[in-house]
Design an enzyme around this catalytic site. Sequence first.
Site, short mmCIF file in Angstrom:
data_model
loop_
_atom_site.label_atom_id
_atom_site.label_comp_id
_atom_site.label_asym_id
_atom_site.label_seq_id
_atom_site.Cartn_x
_atom_site.Cartn_y
_atom_site.Cartn_z
NE ARG A 36 -3.78 -0.25 2.03
CZ ARG A 36 -4.15 0.56 3.02
NH1 ARG A 36 -3.70 0.38 4.24
NH2 ARG A 36 -4.96 1.57 2.78
N GLY A 37 2.05 1.17 -0.55
CA GLY A 37 2.92 2.34 -0.68
C GLY A 37 3.20 3.01 0.65
CD GLU A 38 1.61 8.50 1.05
OE1 GLU A 38 1.98 9.30 1.94
OE2 GLU A 38 1.17 8.85 -0.05
N GLY A 40 1.90 1.40 3.96
CA GLY A 40 2.36 0.13 4.50
C GLY A 40 1.93 -1.05 3.66
CG ASP A 68 11.39 -4.32 -7.52
OD1 ASP A 68 10.31 -4.92 -7.59
OD2 ASP A 68 11.93 -3.78 -8.50
#
Length: 140
Positions: A36-38, A40, A68
Amino acid sequence: ISVNEGEARMLSGEWNLRKAAIAIQAMGPRIIVVKRGEYGATLFTDDGMFVAPAFMLETALDPTGAGDSFAGGLLGHIARAGTVTPHVLRQAIVMGSSLGSFAVEGFGLERYDTLKAGEIRHRFEQLHALTNFETAGIPW
């Protein structure tokens, strides 16, 4: 399977991530990690869910390689543990989040040129401290 939010939604046809994970599990994978990117990552297994926050940085320079790096930390931790248990999976999600946070501190993967094992351990412990709380003594 490890996918980002958009991939989970496209693969499953569901907007709600919990429903998306259930739909993906019905396709065969028993363990689903939604990056979920920024915000988590969320782990979905037959045993339930686990949400790990991203490490909040004052400055994020470049997101290249963060996903990655997350996957490498996740899989590397599982490989090092030599087993796949709910406990190890939860640790692996936090390790992935820790390593992904280092990736955005530089351009590309340049931050890894100077990264030390002690920094990884410290970041992992910081993430643990952010989410650790006691339930004893709560007046129900």
